[in-house]
Motif scaffolding. Structure first.
Motif, PDB file in Angstrom:
ATOM      1  N   GLU A  16     -25.592  26.339  43.423  1.00  0.00           N
ATOM      2  CA  GLU A  16     -26.520  25.659  42.532  1.00  0.00           C
ATOM      3  C   GLU A  16     -25.816  25.224  41.254  1.00  0.00           C
ATOM      4  O   GLU A  16     -24.828  25.837  40.826  1.00  0.00           O
ATOM      5  CB  GLU A  16     -27.698  26.573  42.144  1.00  0.00           C
ATOM      6  N   GLY A  75     -28.550  24.004  35.731  1.00  0.00           N
ATOM      7  CA  GLY A  75     -29.371  24.797  34.831  1.00  0.00           C
ATOM      8  C   GLY A  75     -28.963  24.585  33.380  1.00  0.00           C
ATOM      9  O   GLY A  75     -27.903  24.021  33.088  1.00  0.00           O
ATOM     10  N   ARG A  78     -37.066  31.682  42.283  1.00  0.00           N
ATOM     11  CA  ARG A  78     -36.688  31.941  40.898  1.00  0.00           C
ATOM     12  C   ARG A  78     -36.983  33.398  40.562  1.00  0.00           C
ATOM     13  O   ARG A  78     -37.860  34.018  41.161  1.00  0.00           O
ATOM     14  CB  ARG A  78     -37.422  31.008  39.949  1.00  0.00           C
ATOM     15  N   ARG A  97     -38.321  38.324  42.462  1.00  0.00           N
ATOM     16  CA  ARG A  97     -37.996  36.951  42.842  1.00  0.00           C
ATOM     17  C   ARG A  97     -39.232  36.299  43.450  1.00  0.00           C
ATOM     18  O   ARG A  97     -39.933  36.898  44.268  1.00  0.00           O
ATOM     19  CB  ARG A  97     -36.839  36.932  43.827  1.00  0.00           C
ATOM     20  N   ASP A 153     -33.754  32.520  36.588  1.00  0.00           N
ATOM     21  CA  ASP A 153     -32.610  32.133  37.414  1.00  0.00           C
ATOM     22  C   ASP A 153     -33.173  31.506  38.676  1.00  0.00           C
ATOM     23  O   ASP A 153     -34.054  32.092  39.327  1.00  0.00           O
ATOM     24  CB  ASP A 153     -31.759  33.350  37.758  1.00  0.00           C
ATOM     25  N   TYR A 154     -32.663  30.332  39.022  1.00  0.00           N
ATOM     26  CA  TYR A 154     -33.155  29.601  40.175  1.00  0.00           C
ATOM     27  C   TYR A 154     -32.126  29.649  41.297  1.00  0.00           C
ATOM     28  O   TYR A 154     -30.933  29.425  41.060  1.00  0.00           O
ATOM     29  CB  TYR A 154     -33.455  28.148  39.801  1.00  0.00           C
ATOM     30  N   TYR A 155     -32.633  29.906  42.494  1.00  0.00           N
ATOM     31  CA  TYR A 155     -31.783  30.054  43.670  1.00  0.00           C
ATOM     32  C   TYR A 155     -32.238  29.120  44.781  1.00  0.00           C
ATOM     33  O   TYR A 155     -33.437  28.998  45.021  1.00  0.00           O
ATOM     34  CB  TYR A 155     -31.859  31.482  44.207  1.00  0.00           C
ATOM     35  N   GLN A 207     -25.807  31.453  44.434  1.00  0.00           N
ATOM     36  CA  GLN A 207     -25.630  32.479  43.401  1.00  0.00           C
ATOM     37  C   GLN A 207     -26.597  32.309  42.239  1.00  0.00           C
ATOM     38  O   GLN A 207     -26.723  33.211  41.407  1.00  0.00           O
ATOM     39  CB  GLN A 207     -24.193  32.452  42.892  1.00  0.00           C
ATOM     40  N   GLY A 208     -27.250  31.171  42.183  1.00  0.00           N
ATOM     41  CA  GLY A 208     -28.246  30.962  41.140  1.00  0.00           C
ATOM     42  C   GLY A 208     -27.736  30.171  39.959  1.00  0.00           C
ATOM     43  O   GLY A 208     -26.531  30.112  39.688  1.00  0.00           O
ATOM     44  N   THR A 209     -28.682  29.537  39.274  1.00  0.00           N
ATOM     45  CA  THR A 209     -28.386  28.829  38.035  1.00  0.00           C
ATOM     46  C   THR A 209     -29.512  29.135  37.056  1.00  0.00           C
ATOM     47  O   THR A 209     -30.680  29.200  37.442  1.00  0.00           O
ATOM     48  CB  THR A 209     -28.228  27.318  38.272  1.00  0.00           C
ATOM     49  N   GLN A 210     -29.167  29.325  35.810  1.00  0.00           N
ATOM     50  CA  GLN A 210     -30.134  29.794  34.820  1.00  0.00           C
ATOM     51  C   GLN A 210     -30.843  28.626  34.148  1.00  0.00           C
ATOM     52  O   GLN A 210     -30.204  27.678  33.688  1.00  0.00           O
ATOM     53  CB  GLN A 210     -29.441  30.663  33.780  1.00  0.00           C
ATOM     54  N   THR A 241     -33.430  27.960  31.001  1.00  0.00           N
ATOM     55  CA  THR A 241     -34.057  28.509  29.788  1.00  0.00           C
ATOM     56  C   THR A 241     -34.991  27.461  29.211  1.00  0.00           C
ATOM     57  O   THR A 241     -34.585  26.306  29.018  1.00  0.00           O
ATOM     58  CB  THR A 241     -32.998  28.894  28.756  1.00  0.00           C
TER      59      THR A 241
END
Length: 128
Positions: A6, A9, A38, A45, A93-95, A120-123, A125
C-alpha cells in the motif's frame, strides 16, 4: 514472492480527500477479490469494503458508504481506494488484502479470515 504494498497514506484535513494505492507483485490482482481494511489505535481491524473478482461489484461498510470507492488498473496490477469527505474517525492504518475464493460472498469479504494475502498497511491521519 507474492506481495501487496500500500501507499498514499498521509495527513489530510477533515472533509478532504486521499487516494490509497495497493500494488501487487508475484500474482495478478485481476483474479482476486480485493478487500480494504482499517485499524485505528486501540481498536480491532475493520473491513471497509470487498470488491468482486468476477464483475467488480463491491460491498461497502456502512461507515464509509458513499464516501469511499475502489477502482482497479489491471495494466498496473494495482487497486485504488479513493476516500472523500474524510472524517476524524477515518484515521487508521489501511490495509489491502486479496482473496482467491471466487465463491466469496461480498458481505463476507469484510472478515479477515477470508483473505490470502495482505499488505503492510499505510497510515491515514485526519486532523485539522
Amino acid at each position: 514472492q507474492l506481495q501487496l504494498k500500500e501507499s498514499g497514506g498521509g495527513l489530510v484535513q477533515p472533509g478532504g480527500s486521499l487516494r490509497l494505492s495497493c500494488a501487487a507483485s508475484g500474482f495478478t490482482l485481476d483474479y482476486y477479490n480485493i478487500g480494504w481494511f482499517r485499524q485505528a489505535p486501540g481498536k480491532e481491524r475493520e473491513g471497509v469494503l470487498c470488491s468482486s473478482r468476477i464483475d467488480g461489484s463491491t460491498y461497502y461498510a456502512d461507515s464509509v458508504k458513499g464516501r469511499i470507492t475502489i477502482s482497479r488498473d489491471n495494466a498496473k496490477n494495482t487497486v485504488y481506494l479513493q476516500m472523500n469527505r474524510l472524517k476524524i474517525e477515518d484515521a487508521a492504518d489501511y490495509y489491502c488484502a486479496a482473496a482467491r475464493d471466487e465463491g466469496l460472498l461480498l458481505e463476507q469479504g469484510v472478515f479477515e479470515e477470508n483473505y490470502d494475502y495482505w499488505g503492510q498497511g499505510t497510515q491515514v491521519t485526519v486532523s485539522s
